[in-house]
Enzyme design. Structure first.
Site, PDB file in Angstrom:
ATOM      1  N   ASN A 189       0.573   0.942   5.774  1.00  0.00           N
ATOM      2  CA  ASN A 189       1.302  -0.020   4.747  1.00  0.00           C
ATOM      3  C   ASN A 189       2.009  -0.975   5.279  1.00  0.00           C
ATOM      4  O   ASN A 189       2.872  -0.611   6.262  1.00  0.00           O
ATOM      5  CB  ASN A 189       2.113   0.944   3.987  1.00  0.00           C
ATOM      6  N   GLY A 190       1.807  -2.370   5.163  1.00  0.00           N
ATOM      7  CA  GLY A 190       2.591  -3.279   5.902  1.00  0.00           C
ATOM      8  C   GLY A 190       1.782  -4.338   6.126  1.00  0.00           C
ATOM      9  O   GLY A 190       0.685  -4.672   5.394  1.00  0.00           O
ATOM     10  N   CYS A 200       0.591  -1.150  -0.087  1.00  0.00           N
ATOM     11  CA  CYS A 200       0.109   0.047   0.209  1.00  0.00           C
ATOM     12  C   CYS A 200       0.797   1.220   0.061  1.00  0.00           C
ATOM     13  O   CYS A 200       1.920   1.132   0.234  1.00  0.00           O
ATOM     14  CB  CYS A 200      -1.004  -0.034   1.219  1.00  0.00           C
ATOM     15  N   GLY A 255      -0.523   0.709  -5.053  1.00  0.00           N
ATOM     16  CA  GLY A 255      -1.909   0.328  -5.089  1.00  0.00           C
ATOM     17  C   GLY A 255      -2.676   0.746  -5.796  1.00  0.00           C
ATOM     18  O   GLY A 255      -3.050   1.830  -5.834  1.00  0.00           O
ATOM     19  N   TYR A 279      12.321  -3.422  -6.891  1.00  0.00           N
ATOM     20  CA  TYR A 279      11.015  -3.465  -7.811  1.00  0.00           C
ATOM     21  C   TYR A 279      10.132  -2.365  -7.138  1.00  0.00           C
ATOM     22  O   TYR A 279       9.520  -1.629  -8.038  1.00  0.00           O
ATOM     23  CB  TYR A 279      10.354  -4.874  -7.382  1.00  0.00           C
TER      24      TYR A 279
HETATM   25  P1  AMP Z   1       6.015 -13.441 -12.454  1.00  0.00           P
HETATM   26  O1  AMP Z   1       5.514 -13.029 -13.872  1.00  0.00           O
HETATM   27  O2  AMP Z   1       5.186 -14.003 -11.644  1.00  0.00           O
HETATM   28  O3  AMP Z   1       7.437 -14.059 -12.537  1.00  0.00           O
HETATM   29  O4  AMP Z   1       6.418 -12.060 -11.949  1.00  0.00           O
HETATM   30  C1  AMP Z   1       7.617 -11.115 -12.414  1.00  0.00           C
HETATM   31  C2  AMP Z   1       7.273  -9.879 -12.686  1.00  0.00           C
HETATM   32  O5  AMP Z   1       6.389  -9.164 -11.856  1.00  0.00           O
HETATM   33  C3  AMP Z   1       8.512  -8.957 -12.771  1.00  0.00           C
HETATM   34  O6  AMP Z   1       8.550  -8.379 -14.208  1.00  0.00           O
HETATM   35  C4  AMP Z   1       8.400  -8.072 -11.794  1.00  0.00           C
HETATM   36  O7  AMP Z   1       8.599  -6.466 -12.114  1.00  0.00           O
HETATM   37  C5  AMP Z   1       6.956  -8.089 -11.368  1.00  0.00           C
HETATM   38  N1  AMP Z   1       6.915  -8.238  -9.782  1.00  0.00           N
HETATM   39  C6  AMP Z   1       7.752  -8.624  -8.989  1.00  0.00           C
HETATM   40  N2  AMP Z   1       7.422  -8.634  -7.634  1.00  0.00           N
HETATM   41  C7  AMP Z   1       6.042  -7.899  -7.711  1.00  0.00           C
HETATM   42  C8  AMP Z   1       4.890  -7.800  -6.873  1.00  0.00           C
HETATM   43  N3  AMP Z   1       5.150  -8.094  -5.529  1.00  0.00           N
HETATM   44  N4  AMP Z   1       3.870  -7.264  -7.273  1.00  0.00           N
HETATM   45  C9  AMP Z   1       3.710  -6.976  -8.642  1.00  0.00           C
HETATM   46  N5  AMP Z   1       4.588  -7.156  -9.577  1.00  0.00           N
HETATM   47  C10 AMP Z   1       5.709  -7.598  -9.272  1.00  0.00           C
END
Ligand code: AMP
Length: 486
Positions: A117-118, A16, A42, A257
């Protein structure tokens, strides 16, 4: 009104963004802008609560900030010199309007709004105890546990009540609260999630990231310290450290990220840090190639750093459609797959016949990488070498980042060699944990006392996971679904 059992689809974890302002006549408009800047934290819902000196006003809605708070009529309905706001990024099913923050409650001492947030790692246990003792919960969020603890505290002032409540909860919290007549910002003793303090004229601002200060032209003063509680009210600013000295374990994944690249987080520019991460990756894991191509947008800064360090051209070989939300927001696996195709397209003339290094920030389920690699090969790339600007994400986060359960994490199930085969690349390499530490300015990861929370990479959880340990992770909650359709 229809009541039905709402099964365990609210997993008590959220990512969040929070924002608060005290001492500005147009508090709600500034909060809306701040939340808009924090939209990446979010996108599912947003809310603002204001206080005008005698009354509280609230507007909470599902959807984007711009769609809900871009209208003057909504802002005009939120008068006051103090406001707090929240962007919600929830997991599947947790989209009931009554879960949308800020939460608001009327206490014996007056009204109080809270935005968090958390993730609280003992919330389910506390909730069970509170319910047994007679508390009536209105939402399924962990944050509501704090509301009940505050209500039951015997302390005479609100800040002491909040402090007492915070002493009972475990986990990660960067929170803001609003009451008559002050705004409070607080961070858990390890400072897992970010929270900053800013100034705009005579107004005090608190926000998850500095990009929310920039959008309203506020000056960035400092980070809120781990374990610190800051109160902004008519007498100015007051800082308290009720939990004594603590040692920061800031979430290293914010650098990888989550935070916006133009934010300054814990003294480091996120964009520059990501470029250093990419440079480390190039040193650790070179590959014979013609081009470095980022998976946009999250892979861009690391790919720039990689390309510069490797002395290779940086090219936009994949183009992102910006009108599609992040893949993770899509509720089902089916839609998530579709989302990846909707979001990215290969830039054929750039890729055809080339040996390509693809850079992304992380692999979670492996969905994105698998789709992207297929696309890049179909566009005629001769070789595809995937480089990931973080270590393998092998453990779930319980402190506020939405990662799936461990069984769905690709790195928890497969070796790097197996992952390379599944994704379909000629080679795959991840940054080492020490490399990540070097990129954020540490010599290496101190064994036994690392400087960051890196649990998603190491499995070293700095805060007890009490609900999980006591088997409460999948507790099912009955819940009235009346507002789910709104
Ligand atoms: P995946 O397709 O499940 O392997 O997710 C990897 C992709 O999702 C990468 O391109 C990351 O930039 C992004 N990503 C990584 N962690 C998160 C997160 N917690 N929430 C949303 N996107 C994420």
């Amino acid at each position: 009104m229809r009541q039905r059992i709402h099964e365990a689809d609210d997993r008590f974890r959220e990512e969040c963004g929070v924002f608060a302002i005290y001492g500005h006549q147009d508090a709600a408009a500034h909060a809306a802008l701040g939340l808009h800047a924090l939209q990446h934290r979010g996108q599912e819902a947003a809310g603002i609560v204001t206080f005008d000196g005698s009354h509280f006003h609230a507007h909470r809605a599902r959807g984007l900030v711009g769609d809900n708070f871009g209208k003057r009529a909504v802002i005009d309905g939120l008068p006051g010199h103090a406001a707090i706001g929240h962007n919600r990024y929830s997991t599947t099913g947790a989209s009931m309007l009554r879960n949308v923050q800020p939460l608001f409650a009327e206490f014996a001492f007056g009204g109080l709004a809270i935005a968090h947030n958390g993730n609280l790692t003992n919330a389910l246990g506390l909730r069970r105890r509170l319910v047994e003792e007679g508390s009536i919960f209105q939402s399924t969020t962990d944050t509501e546990v704090l509301v009940h603890l505050i209500a039951r505290s015997r302390r005479s002032n609100i800040v002491d009540r909040l402090t007492e409540a915070m002493a009972e909860v475990e986990g990660a919290w960067s929170l803001v609260a609003l009451f008559d007549d002050a705004v409070v910002a607080a961070r858990d003793p390890l400072g897992i999630r970010p929270l900053v303090l800013g100034r705009l004229g005579r107004a005090w601002i608190f926000a998850s990231e500095t990009c929310a200060l920039d959008i309203i032209g506020a000056e960035f003063l400092r980070d809120i310290e781990p374990g610190e509680i800051v109160v902004a009210g008519p007498e100015g600013l007051r800082s308290l450290f009720p939990f004594g000295p603590t040692r920061s374990r800031f979430c290293i994944f914010e650098y990888v990220y989550f935070a916006r690249p133009d934010s300054i987080v814990e003294g480091r520019g996120v964009y520059e840090t990501r470029k250093r991460i990419g440079a480390e990756l190039a040193r650790e894991a070179p590959a014979p190639a013609d081009l470095v191509v980022p998976v946009p947008d999250s892979g861009v800064p690391a790919a720039i750093g990689y390309a510069r360090e490797a002395g290779l051209p940086f090219e936009l070989g994949i183009i992102r459609n910006h009108y599609v939300g992040r893949t993770f927001i899509e509720p089902s696996d089916h839609i998530r797959h579709l989302g990846v195709r909707l979001k990215h397209n290969a830039n054929r003339p750039t890729l055809a016949g080339k040996r390509v290094i693809l850079v992304d920030d992380s692999i979670v389920r492996g969905t994105t990488s698998t789709k992207i690699v297929t696309m890049v090969r179909q566009a005629g790339a001769r070789e595809v070498h995937m480089r990931i600007a973080s270590p393998p994400t092998s453990h779930s986060c319980f402190y506020g980042v939405d990662t799936p359960e461990r069984a769905k994490l690709m790195a928890a199930r497969f070796s790097v060699t197996e992952m390379a085969r599944i994704i379909g690349v000629d080679s795959l390499a991840f940054l080492s944990l020490d490399g990540l530490y070097r990129a954020v300015g540490e010599q290496h990861r101190e064994p036994g006392c690392p400087r960051f929370c890196d649990a998603c990479f190491s499995g070293d959880y700095p805060i007890r996971l009490r609900d999980c340990e006591e088997g409460r992770r999948e507790t099912q909650l009955s819940f009235l679904q009346e507002e789910n359709a709104t």
